[in-house]
Design an enzyme around this catalytic site. Structure first.
Site, PDB file in Angstrom:
ATOM      1  N   THR A   2       0.849  -1.198   0.000  1.00 49.47           N
ATOM      2  CA  THR A   2       0.000   0.000   0.000  1.00 49.47           C
ATOM      3  C   THR A   2       0.879   1.241   0.000  1.00 49.47           C
ATOM      4  OG1 THR A   2      -1.944   1.015   1.046  1.00 49.47           O
ATOM      5  CG2 THR A   2      -0.290   0.143   2.532  1.00 49.47           C
ATOM      6  N   ASN A   3       0.321   2.389   0.299  1.00 50.68           N
ATOM      7  CA  ASN A   3       1.118   3.624   0.353  1.00 50.68           C
ATOM      8  C   ASN A   3       0.655   4.477   1.528  1.00 50.68           C
ATOM      9  OD1 ASN A   3      -1.099   5.402  -0.595  1.00 50.68           O
ATOM     10  ND2 ASN A   3      -0.930   4.100  -2.409  1.00 50.68           N
ATOM     11  N   ARG A   4       1.259   5.636   1.673  1.00 51.49           N
ATOM     12  CA  ARG A   4       1.034   6.424   2.884  1.00 51.49           C
ATOM     13  C   ARG A   4      -0.239   7.267   2.871  1.00 51.49           C
ATOM     14  NH1 ARG A   4       5.642   6.408   5.945  1.00 51.49           N
ATOM     15  NH2 ARG A   4       7.586   6.017   4.825  1.00 51.49           N
TER      16      ARG A   4
END
Ligand code: CTP
Length: 409
Positions: A216-218
């Site tokens: 995933t990402n931030r």
């Protein structure tokens, strides 16, 4: 918040133990910029004092003693006519019955009649019922609820749960934060985007590696949720396509929960069939694992080699369909860049056939992912550019929604 600024709200409080929560609601409405006049019924005064409300609203709170005073003959009419919205929270079964039958035997019910009686200006009436288990389901109350709903009264709850009596059932007053959301929705209904449908995406997608792990990402989803709220404040119907963020979606948004880029693509494609605008605030994965393991990868199987492939580009796909989607007049993207901000954003504006792109430099510690602030430059398809200073994500959302409204006019 702009939607509350200068709005006159009457908060009716009736005799329920939930009356103490009405003080929180009065405080929240005042903090948002509304002018709040509280009317307590005699029953409410047994649970909470007018002084409590005066202290949080900074305005005098009214009781039935005002019904027979010198200004009584104009008070209910004045309050009822100048108000933008009447909310009764908590609303007892007794007050529901009075409202349904037009009984006007106290200041609150007289004011409700006066507020609803003026044909030239429609004043929303919201009620948040609170009563002991069994009373809401009673046929008498249900008949009153039907009558009031037919007349356009909006019901918020009641919720299920444990009552003060110890009984469990339907009858708890909905929490003040949620009531506030319903009030917000009602106040915004005639905004610039009334009648328009916007699809807004939020958060980062999750691409599975195996049944327990994902890439995933931030992205926190905060900017997308702020956009959804700002769109509702302007009266739009909103479909919020989001990964599970843990944030509370704004009241009134239709929420479609997705995890992967593929799921987001499918949800967006089906929602935009009836949409006037699409705002892609989500940080969609660019890559996904080619072969997702069906079992949990174990350490003793050695270090896995993950082969990646391209994930679907949602905006790229929409760009190829725009000729068919005649109603879709505003497509807005975000460009989260760590270098060559404007060059990269301009390239995305043209390759994704956007009307507008909001570029933000995610290398700055106070802008972009996870934080509550953002610093954006807007680049338009017609070549215009506008740079804005550091702002809250709510303010950024309002600015973008103004542009959307202009594009749709
Ligand atoms: N976007 C999308 N589908 C993707 C990736 C991005 O729809 N698979 C959208 C984002 O929601 C955003 C815009 O495209 O509105 C730009 O996203 P960004 O991540 O900045 O650009 P990418 O196209 O992914 O290009 P790169 O990662 O190479 O910068």
């Amino acid at each position: 918040m702009a939607v509350f600024q200068g709005k006159h709200i009457i908060l009716g409080v009736t005799g329920s133990i939930a009356a103490y929560k009405a003080a929180d609601l009065a405080s929240k409405l005042t903090q948002q910029g509304a002018q709040v006049d509280v009317i307590l019924s005699a029953g409410a005064e047994k649970f909470i004092t007018p002084l409590t409300f005066q202290s949080v609203t900074g305005r005098r709170a009214y009781t039935d003693s005002d019904l027979w005073g010198g200004e009584a003959h104009i008070l209910h009419v004045g309050l009822g006519h100048s108000t933008d919205l009447l909310v009764i929270a908590p609303c007892t079964a007794n007050t529901l019955a009075k409202l349904a039958h037009g009984i006007a035997d106290n200041l609150l019910t007289v004011t409700a009649l006066a507020a609803g009686g003026e044909k030239t200006r429609e004043i929303p009436i919201l009620v948040a019922p609170a009563m002991d288990a069994g009373m809401y389901e009673h046929p008498a109350t249900q008949a009153n609820v039907r009558t009031l709903k037919e007349r356009g009264v909006l019901f918020i709850g009641p919720a299920e749960g444990r009552m003060a009596s110890g009984l469990v059932g339907l009858g708890r007053m909905v929490e003040p934060a949620e009531i506030l959301g319903h009030i917000r929705l009602a106040l915004g209904r005639h905004g610039r985007l009334a009648g328009k449908h916007l699809v807004i995406t939020a958060g980062g997608t999750q691409e599975p590696i195996d049944p327990v792990r994902y890439i995933t990402n931030r992205s926190s989803g905060k900017q997308g949720y702020a956009l959804a709220q700002a769109a509702l404040d302007e009266g739009a119907a909103v479909t919020l396509v989001t990964h599970p963020t843990g944030l509370t979606p704004p009241v009134g948004a239709q929420v479609l929960e997705v995890r992967t880029a593929q799921e987001m693509l499918e949800a967006v494609l089906s929602a935009i069939e009836s949409a006037d605008g699409l705002i892609m605030a989500a940080a969609v994965a660019d890559f996904r694992v080619k072969q997702v393991a069906t079992h949990k990868l174990k350490k003793n199987e050695g270090i896995p080699h993950l082969e990646l492939e391209a994930a679907p580009d949602v905006l790229g796909t929409v760009a190829n369909l725009r000729h068919r989607l005649k109603r879709l007049k505003a497509v807005i993207g975000f460009a989260a860049e760590s270098h060559d901000l404007l060059e990269n954003a301009l390239a995305k504006l043209s390759s994704k056939k956007l009307d507008l792109i909001a570029a933000n430099d995610i290398s700055a510690p106070d802008a972009g992912f996870s934080v509550n602030t953002n610093r954006i430059t807007l680049l338009y398809a017609d070549g215009r550019r506008q740079s804005f200073p550091l702002m809250s994500k709510d303010e950024v959302a309002q600015i973008i929604l103004e542009q959307v409204a202009a594009l749709l006019e």
